[in-house]
Design a protein around this motif. Sequence first.
Motif, short mmCIF file in Angstrom:
data_model
loop_
_atom_site.label_atom_id
_atom_site.label_comp_id
_atom_site.label_asym_id
_atom_site.label_seq_id
_atom_site.Cartn_x
_atom_site.Cartn_y
_atom_site.Cartn_z
N GLN A 190 0.85 -1.19 0.00
CA GLN A 190 0.00 0.00 0.00
C GLN A 190 0.88 1.24 0.00
OE1 GLN A 190 -2.75 -0.21 3.32
NE2 GLN A 190 -4.30 -1.18 2.06
N TYR A 191 0.39 2.29 -0.66
CA TYR A 191 1.15 3.54 -0.67
C TYR A 191 0.17 4.71 -0.66
CZ TYR A 191 4.28 7.32 -1.86
OH TYR A 191 4.99 8.50 -1.81
N ASN A 192 0.45 5.70 0.18
CA ASN A 192 -0.38 6.90 0.27
C ASN A 192 0.44 8.13 -0.11
OD1 ASN A 192 -2.70 5.50 1.29
ND2 ASN A 192 -1.70 5.43 3.29
N GLU A 247 0.20 0.96 -11.02
CA GLU A 247 -1.25 1.00 -10.93
C GLU A 247 -1.71 1.93 -9.80
OE1 GLU A 247 -2.54 -3.00 -10.49
OE2 GLU A 247 -1.57 -3.70 -12.33
N ASN A 248 -0.75 2.36 -8.95
CA ASN A 248 -1.07 3.24 -7.83
C ASN A 248 -0.83 4.69 -8.26
OD1 ASN A 248 -0.57 4.89 -5.37
ND2 ASN A 248 -0.90 2.95 -4.30
#
Length: 404
Positions: A190-192, A247-248
Amino acid sequence: MGELSKKEKEVLDFLLEFVNMGIFSIEQQERDLGKLDYSLCSDDNEKQIITQKKVEKFKKRISKCNPIVAGYLNALTTSDPLNLDYDEKLELITKNFLYTEYYELFEVLVAEDISKFERYRFDSIIESLGFKYKPLKDFIQGVCDVNSFYTYKSFLEIPKDDTLNYDKVVKKLNDAFFKLEAFMNGTVNQYNHFDFNTAFTELFYLTRKAENYTYDNCKRVGQYWGLTEQIRVDYDKTNFDNVKAFENKAFCNDCNVITSIAWDRIEEFNSFQTPDEVEEQTRKKSISDLMRPTAISPVIVKVENTNNTDISEKEENPYPRIFTTTKAYNKFKNLLDEFGNTKENLANYSFVYHRMKKDKFIFDDYQQTQFVYFLLDFNINISRIKPKTQLGNNDLREGIYNRI
């Protein structure tokens, strides 16, 4: 905007590509002009004055923009209830502009084979079909003015958080880079989003304070630049394990921001250079530097080749998102050596793009705009990819292409 058909999406993407290329071309010119302006400054105070003038210039231009464009720029600069990142918001606003202000043109192109328009300049296409190009030209310029305004304004911003201190900013940056690298390597899935631009503005501001302006802290700023440059290269070459990272959208946006920081804020990084770094960069080099003996003689290890495969054939493809095979990448390198960096770049590398795509050396979905950005890694700066029919002198290029 309702659900579009496949052909309508194709036309919209066709128009978007031209708009994005126009934005890219103008911003390249502004970037080069900005670097020139800063290079003529004698100290940071002069740079600060020039930056303030640029902020005021772009603010004034935005306020006096074409009334047709003003509403779209206002949507671009105000808070977004959907919490889209800037690039997503810009794409959505651009699509709405095209679909609203050029709806009739859109309908005409939907009924046409748009491939036949590739040979013409975009403004000529619009005007030949009976439409005005000026609103779109003003929209492209307006977006560039907004982007420049935010870029230069960020150079001037002083942190508003009174509790902010140097150690907190360094920890915040270190944690952000650690998370980004962990996502690149696939350690986390996950990446924010993180606001790297503001964090670097805070770092530069706080490092200049007397209590923080030390040798170690200035060296740290230089190390941060090295880190941004490494991430720029890794991102461009997909040199990391987590290929699904693309894709992020938050990750892609932050990598693009880091690339911009590495390029556009180089003058700020350089203002923290330590005396030994300056000396190393300015010192006249000599062959004796390479011949100077080391404390321990190197051990020569003979490696036996266990098979007949040429080592060069095992060379990896550093751009797997662009070239389909290692052979394809080597083909490009040879073409690069042949064509070099000349006044014929636009025609030569447009030919390279079209010809290598035809031979399936470049992936079908790799876009012209992306290839223009990619060429910057080799100091090849072109504004667009010319249509095949406008290249001319293709016999010579074909001869070179087939020979290598």
